[in-house]
Structures are given as structure tokens and as C-alpha cells.
Design a protein around this motif. Structure first.
Motif, mmCIF file in Angstrom:
data_model
loop_
_atom_site.group_PDB
_atom_site.id
_atom_site.type_symbol
_atom_site.label_atom_id
_atom_site.label_comp_id
_atom_site.label_asym_id
_atom_site.label_seq_id
_atom_site.Cartn_x
_atom_site.Cartn_y
_atom_site.Cartn_z
ATOM 1 N N LEU A 502 0.827 -1.205 0.000
ATOM 2 C CA LEU A 502 0.000 0.000 0.000
ATOM 3 C C LEU A 502 0.859 1.252 0.000
ATOM 4 O O LEU A 502 0.514 2.256 -0.641
ATOM 5 N N TYR A 503 1.976 1.211 0.703
ATOM 6 C CA TYR A 503 2.870 2.369 0.734
ATOM 7 C C TYR A 503 3.631 2.524 -0.582
ATOM 8 O O TYR A 503 3.675 3.615 -1.158
ATOM 9 N N GLU A 504 4.228 1.447 -1.043
ATOM 10 C CA GLU A 504 5.155 1.529 -2.175
ATOM 11 C C GLU A 504 4.445 1.575 -3.520
ATOM 12 O O GLU A 504 4.857 2.304 -4.423
ATOM 13 N N MET A 505 3.390 0.810 -3.692
ATOM 14 C CA MET A 505 2.642 0.777 -4.958
ATOM 15 C C MET A 505 1.180 0.507 -4.629
ATOM 16 O O MET A 505 0.691 -0.627 -4.752
ATOM 17 N N GLY A 552 -12.240 -1.763 0.702
ATOM 18 C CA GLY A 552 -11.250 -2.570 1.400
ATOM 19 C C GLY A 552 -10.351 -1.741 2.297
ATOM 20 O O GLY A 552 -10.000 -2.170 3.409
ATOM 21 N N LEU A 553 -9.971 -0.549 1.850
ATOM 22 C CA LEU A 553 -9.086 0.297 2.654
ATOM 23 C C LEU A 553 -9.796 0.822 3.898
ATOM 24 O O LEU A 553 -9.188 0.938 4.969
ATOM 25 N N ILE A 554 -11.063 1.167 3.762
ATOM 26 C CA ILE A 554 -11.812 1.642 4.941
ATOM 27 C C ILE A 554 -11.918 0.526 5.976
ATOM 28 O O ILE A 554 -11.748 0.749 7.182
ATOM 29 N N ARG A 555 -12.179 -0.678 5.507
ATOM 30 C CA ARG A 555 -12.254 -1.805 6.442
ATOM 31 C C ARG A 555 -10.892 -2.072 7.082
ATOM 32 O O ARG A 555 -10.794 -2.365 8.272
ATOM 33 N N GLU A 556 -9.819 -1.986 6.293
ATOM 34 C CA GLU A 556 -8.479 -2.191 6.837
ATOM 35 C C GLU A 556 -8.149 -1.151 7.892
ATOM 36 O O GLU A 556 -7.494 -1.435 8.887
ATOM 37 N N ALA A 567 0.534 -1.782 8.905
ATOM 38 C CA ALA A 567 -0.417 -2.466 8.039
ATOM 39 C C ALA A 567 -1.274 -1.489 7.253
ATOM 40 O O ALA A 567 -1.864 -1.867 6.232
ATOM 41 N N HIS A 568 -1.337 -0.235 7.699
ATOM 42 C CA HIS A 568 -2.165 0.765 7.013
ATOM 43 C C HIS A 568 -1.546 2.148 7.228
ATOM 44 O O HIS A 568 -2.046 2.946 8.011
ATOM 45 N N PRO A 569 -0.438 2.436 6.532
ATOM 46 C CA PRO A 569 0.266 3.706 6.784
ATOM 47 C C PRO A 569 -0.328 4.905 6.053
ATOM 48 O O PRO A 569 0.391 5.783 5.582
ATOM 49 N N LEU A 570 -1.635 4.956 5.941
ATOM 50 C CA LEU A 570 -2.330 6.077 5.313
ATOM 51 C C LEU A 570 -3.084 6.848 6.381
ATOM 52 O O LEU A 570 -3.583 6.252 7.335
ATOM 53 N N PRO A 571 -3.250 8.157 6.239
ATOM 54 C CA PRO A 571 -2.721 9.013 5.162
ATOM 55 C C PRO A 571 -1.347 9.616 5.472
ATOM 56 O O PRO A 571 -0.818 10.369 4.666
ATOM 57 N N GLU A 572 -0.767 9.294 6.625
ATOM 58 C CA GLU A 572 0.440 9.993 7.062
ATOM 59 C C GLU A 572 1.609 9.826 6.099
ATOM 60 O O GLU A 572 2.385 10.767 5.886
ATOM 61 N N CYS A 573 1.781 8.635 5.526
ATOM 62 C CA CYS A 573 2.995 8.329 4.768
ATOM 63 C C CYS A 573 2.787 8.354 3.258
ATOM 64 O O CYS A 573 3.577 7.756 2.518
#
Length: 665
Positions: A502-505, A552-556, A567-573
Motif C-alpha cells: 500500500l505504501y510503495e505501490m 477494502g481500505l476503509i475496512r483495513e 499495516a495501514h500507513p495512510l494518510p500519514e505516509c
């Protein structure tokens, strides 16, 4: 007589030539490299694996294409505001010991660096307990360098934290005398705990010891004012923690060998570990000795206070609730429902698959091209990773003390209703191989024996196998987790891979299935699993496609981020490239917490670099299209079809594509 003698001589000469030929073949087989034997057989299948449908076809994009709504997401873990360099006048040293496997080690190191920055402390390279010399590993490596590159780790974080390889001599003596304050930390410790409890003792003693056994030492979600500390976690995990060069090189060779077949590949991690199965009460998914082993481990967890439930749990109810892993057979059916053809290359990740090859038989029946590290690497390549190791005792097996008939009957009556293996027939001898190994003690005693030196060494080896699988899984064209977000508050392999991808691609295909929904769908067609109705296939495909994107991202976020930030470095990164029609509107929960969207806009220097990279990619693609245009014209004599977006589709699917269960056919 002369004729008969000639026949005898001819037969003798033929026999001698046959023996010489056999001897030559044996010598060649003995002295040729394992690579030649292994990879020649694999590469010979490459022609059959080569896809006959183009990468621009609708079929290809539905199975392997990028996720358009996430295409604008880019990795950006740099500090957003003024970020001062670490103060040379630190408050002291932090010395840490990390217990656990690959997932706990990786997560714990990221938290350690963040805590060192928070306390303005100098971090001593942590000690990984699974890879110390007491485990019988090679003396060539220290505990950290067994898995990671120390020089890269120190250099990459030079602007964040001062890192040293060992304590000063004066503090070493104090540590040996156990005079330094030590904290056994929880993974949910808050920043205030460190500021109020740890920092005063650090300033006083100049060194503190931290013991990490739960996969971390800092709570996952931090206040918005500490977003730069979250980005520091990302810099550690995705930029500083590089595996040592030998692991990196072999991992990338494995990816190249998979790519050499000319077809994309899917990575699958079953998540079938004894710890997870015991924690969630999934023993009834297995039989015989495996069920007994899970129950024994669950008993230990109850005694240790890790599990606050009863020993016997209805595993089928847990399965319906989504608490148990997906079995490999179910994953095979899901991939068939998605339309993946039978010749799809699937890489099996994970150093432990509880249940062994038996649970993989149904998946192999559906997808014969199921490979793992042993399929892609020779034994010599794998053994080179852990270096020269000392010999183990030649015979470490000891027979347990014999029990009389009365003792055996008494133990059997006390066993209760738990599934237990039946005792052998009285006249049948018990062979030695039936009692050796990790399962042999179950039939003899209720107490698991202490791990042998070989067991400890194999645990260290599993770190290396997980590192190889991590590299291949992150680079895969698609990733499917068999188990993640278990709720145990421990980091798991699949969650770390999904966060890294999720972070890299972010736009790469990473499935995030809801196991509860999938269990309901499987129960609705229990009698027709291998030949389900069209509506069932469409419903399953719709759920899996939604799991790739926003849903899927909201559930994650709701399940993964409270437990493991990586496991979910959004939105900070991350950041979003401007000017894209796919940029979403920020989605917030009932408490106002940001669930999806809200990333910063990417800086101009990054946008310029992305534009240049896009131009190079498009020009290279045009060059390849020009080279293959004439050959395509010769093959496709009919008018090509187009999908809604105008993309070119193949006029006719290849023969092997008609073999899978596809409602669109």
C-alpha cells in the motif's frame, strides 16, 4: 561356432558399453549443479505458462491490472515541517531485546527507533533473541546482522536518531551486573508512559533496557500532532530496514525466475500458524494430532493469561465469524471465481503452514503451478544464507521412560473428550521414526518437551525464509492473504506485506477479503463448491473486487490500524498527485476520524519525477508495440473488440482460458 562366438562378443561389448554409459550418467548427475537440474525442468514449462492474451486486454486488466482509484497515491514519508537533526547531547542509551518471529521483530524495530527519537536517546542496535549464538547459528553473524543490514540501518536513519552498535564499556559492566532499569513493554504503550516513566530513569541511569515480546512498544494510532513520528515509522520499515545483501540478492533472483516465465504471478500467504489457530480456537478445522497440538498450545495461552476463554471452542462458529484463516482449498475456489486460469503461477509464502502438504492438496489440484522457495532455489543457495554452522550431536533422540499398562489406562481415562490419537495395537512394534519430530510427544505425554538445539536453529532459519517470502510477496503482481487482522494484537506477515504494498505501490492488486462475508457465501453453496451457480460467482467476484479499492481500505483502517500502523500507513505516509480525476473525497467515521483520503498533495519535485518516469514508460511501451505490431496483425485477422474505455481486446481468448469457471464466458 564362429557365428555363435560373434554373437557372444557382440553381447559382451554391448553390455560393457551399457555399463560405461550408466557410469557416465551417474557421474554427471553427481557432479552437475543442482541449479541445472532444477531450473532446466522448470524453465521447460515456460512456453506453456506464457500468456497468449495481451496485457492491454480486458481479461488481463481484470486479473492483473492496477486499481485505478489508488493510482494517484504515492509514497512520501519525508517530514512535512522543520525537522531538526538528532541532538548529540542525548539523554542516554536505549538497549533492547526483541523476542518473537519475523513479524514481531520488524514491527518492534520501527517502534524502538520512534521511541528513541521521542526521548532524544541513543539507540543501541537491538538484539534479536531468535538469532543469537545460543540458538546454534553461525558465528559469522550477530543477532541483528543475521537478518538486516546494519550499515544501511545506521546510515538511513542518521538524520533521525543516533544509532550505535554497542554500549560504552562502563555501561556494559553495569548491564552485566543487572544494575540498569529494565522495562517489559506492551505494544499499546502510550507516548506519555515513556515521557513520564521511562525518561526520568533514563536521565538518571544514562541507560535503560527494554524487553519487547508482543511485536511492538508503542500504540499504533498517535495524535495528529505526532504525524512526523508516524512517518518516521515508515522510513524505518520501508527505507532503513534492508535485509542483508545475501538475502536481498537471492530474493530478487527468485522474483526474476518467476518473471522469466513470461507471466505475472500471485503471492499467497496461508497464515496457518499454530499460534494463530490456538489463539482463535480453530482446532476443529484439523484432525488427529494437529488438533491436539493446537489445543495444547491454547492451554498454555490460557495459563499465561493470553487467552481469557474456555479451552473448547466451537471452531465452526469462529469460522463463520471470520476469526479463523481461510483454508487453501477455499482460496483456490476464490481465485477460480475471480477467473484466474488453472495455469496461474501462485507463490506460496510463509515458513510455517500448519498441517503440512496435506492441506495444500486441494489447492495444488486446482492450480498445479504452486511454487515456493524450495521450487525456485537450490539447497545450496538456501544453505549459503545461514553460513557455516557447527555440527549438532549425532543422536539427540531419547526414548521416553516406559509406562506400564495401569499408567496408560489411567492417563487415557483422564484425557477427557478432547480428540486424541488412538494407541497402537498391542502386537505392533513402535518404530523410532514414529516418535521423532515435533509431533511424537503427543502420544506419550501431556507435556511438550523443551525445544532441542535443532528446533532453536530452525526457528532462526525461519527468519531467513520469511525474509525471502517477504521480498517475493511485496514484488508480486497480486497478493492474497489467507489470514490477517486476526484481532490478537500481534503483527502478522500478511498485514506487513499489505501495508508495504500500500505504501510503495498502492495501485497494485492487493486483495483484502472479509472472511465473515466469504464464510457466508461459502455456506450458501456448501453442496456445490466446485460447481457454484452464476449468481454466487458474481457475488464473490464483486466482493473481492471491492476489497481492492476504497471499501477494502476503509475496512483495513478500522481493523488493522488500531493494532499495527505499518499495516495501514495512510494518510500519514502518502501523498496524492494533483490533477487526477480519481482523487477521492475524504471519508470520515462517526467520531470524525479520517478513514480514507485526506493525503497531502505531492511536492512539485516529486510530480516532475513522476511525469518523467511516465514519459519514459510510455515511450518504451510504444517501442514494444511497434515491434510487435506486424506479428499481431498476422495473428488477429478479425476486427478487434473494444471495451467501454476503448481499450483493445483480444479477438478470441486462448484455449486454456476457457477451462476456468467464468460466468462472463
Amino acid at each position: 561356432m564362429i557365428f555363435k562366438s560373434k554373437i557372444k562378443w557382440a553381447a559382451l561389448v554391448g553390455l560393457i558399453l551399457s555399463l560405461l554409459s550408466l557410469l557416465v550418467h551417474l557421474l554427471l548427475a553427481n557432479y552437475s549443479t543442482a541449479d541445472l537440474i532444477q531450473y532446466t525442468a522448470i524453465s521447460s514449462l515456460g512456453e506453456d505458462f506464457t500468456p497468449k492474451f495481451g496485457r492491454q486486454s480486458l481479461r488481463y486488466r481484470n486479473l492483473w491490472g492496477i486499481v485505478k482509484p489508488l493510482e494517484s497515491l504515492q509514497p512520501y514519508a519525508n517530514p512535512r515541517s522543520r525537522y531538526p537533526a538528532p541532538n548529540e547531547q542525548s539523554n542516554g542509551f536505549i538497549y533492547a531485546k526483541i523476542y518473537g518471529g519475523f513479524e514481531k521483530i520488524r514491527s518492534s524495530i520501527c517502534d524502538l527507533v520512534t521511541i528513541s527519537r521521542l526521548l532524544n536517546a541513543t539507540l543501541v542496535i537491538p538484539e534479536i533473541q531468535e538469532s543469537t549464538h545460543s540458538k546454534g547459528i553461525s558465528s559469522k553473524f550477530n543477532s541483528f546482522s543475521y537478518l538486516y543490514n546494519e550499515e544501511q540501518f545506521v546510515a538511513a536513519l542518521s538524520n533521525d536518531v543516533v544509532i550505535v552498535k554497542s554500549l560504552p564499556d562502563s555501561l556494559k559492566e553495569a548491564r552485566k551486573r543487572k544494575e540498569i532499569p529494565t522495562f517489559k513493554l506492551k505494544s499499546s504503550a502510550s507516548p506519555n508512559f515513556y515521557i513520564n516513566e521511562v525518561l526520568p530513569k533514563l536521565k538518571k541511569a544514562r541507560v535503560v533496557g527494554l524487553v519487547l515480546a508482543n511485536g511492538g512498544c508503542l500504540q499504533s494510532i498517535l495524535p495528529p500532532s505526532m504525524s512526523d513520528y508516524q512517518r518516521l515509522r515508515c522510513r524505518v520499515a520501508f527505507h532503513a530496514l534492508h535485509f542483508r545483501p545475501e538475502i536481498q540478492a537471492l530474493g530478487h533472483r527468485m522474483v526474476q525466475r518467476l518473471r522469466a516465465w513470461g507471466q505475472p504471478y500471485l503471492a499467497f500467504h496461508p497464515g496457518l500458524t499454530r499460534e494463530a489457530l490456538a489463539y482463535h480456537g480453530c482446532a476443529e478445522l484439523f484432525q488427529d494430532v494437529h488438533s491436539e497440538l493446537i489445543q495444547y498450545r491454547r492451554t498454555q495461552m490460557i495459563k499465561q493469561g493470553i487467552v481469557n476463554e474456555e479451552l473448547n471452542i466451537d471452531s465452526h462458529l469462529r469460522k463463520i465469524n471470520g476469526s479463523c484463516p481461510l483454508m487453501p482449498e477455499e482460496v483456490g475456489l476464490l481465485l477460480r471465481a475471480m477467473g484466474y486460469p488453472p495455469n496461474t503461477i501462485i507463490y506460496l509464502a510463509g515458513s510455517e503452514t500448519f498441517g503440512g502438504q496435506r492441506v495444500l492438496i486441494p489447492l495444488r489440484a486446482m492450480y498445479a503451478n504452486l511454487v515456493d522457495r524450495t521450487s525456485l532455489c537450490s539447497k545450496q543457495e538456501l544453505s549459503n544464507l545461514f553460513g557455516p554452522e557447527g555440527p549438532l550431536p549425532s543422536d539427540t533422540f531419547q526414548f521416553p521412560p516406559a509406562k506400564n499398562e495401569e499408567q496408560l489406562k489411567k492417563e487415557w481415562k483422564k484425557a477427557g473428550p478432547r480428540p486424541r490419537p488412538l494407541p497402537p495395537p498391542p502386537d505392533r512394534p513402535i518404530y523410532r521414526h514414529e516418535k521423532e519430530g515435533w509431533y511424537g510427544w503427543v502420544a506419550e505425554t501431556d507435556t511438550e518437551p523443551d525445544p532441542s538445539l535443532m528446533d532453536l536453529r530452525m526457528k532462526a532459519h525461519r527468519l531467513l525464509w520469511d525474509a525471502l517470502d517477504y521480498i517475493v510477496s511485496v514484488e508480486a503482481d497480486a497478493f492474497f492473504p489467507g489470514f490477517n487482522n486476526g484481532g490478537s494484537r500481534w503483527p502478522d506477515f500478511s498485514s506487513l506485506v499489505m501495508g508495504h504494498r500500500l505504501y510503495e505501490m498502492a495501485s497494485a492488486r492487493t486483495y483484502r477479503p472479509d472472511r465473515k462475508v466469504i464464510a457466508e457465501l461459502f455456506n450458501s453453496t456448501h453442496d456445490q463448491l466446485y460447481h457454484p451457480k452464476r449468481n454466487w460467482t458474481l457475488a464473490m467476484r464483486e466482493h473481492l473486487n471491492k476489497s481492492l479499492g476504497e471499501d477494502g481500505l476503509i475496512r483495513e483502517f478500522r481493523l488493522s490500524k488500531p493494532t499495527l500502523f505499518l499495516a495501514h500507513p495512510l494518510p500519514e505516509c502518502s501523498c496524492r498527485t494533483p490533477g487526477s480525476a480519481e482523487i477521492p473525497i475524504a471519508v470520515r467515521g462517526s467520531d470524525g476520524q479520517l478513514l480514507y483520503g485526506g493525503e497531502d498533495e505531492c511536492p512539485k519535485w516529486m510530480q516532475h519525477g513522476l511525469e518523467m518516469a511516465s514519459l519514459k514508460t510510455s515511450s518504451a511501451q510504444e517501442g514494444r508495440n511497434d515491434e510487435t505490431k506486424s506479428s499481431e496483425d498476422e495473428i488477429d485477422l478479425d476486427e478487434p473488440e473494444s471495451d467501454e474505455s476503448g481499450s483493445r481486446m483480444d479477438a478470441s481468448p486462448p484455449p486454456e482460458q476457457d477451462e476456468e469457471m467464468d460466468p462472463d464466458d
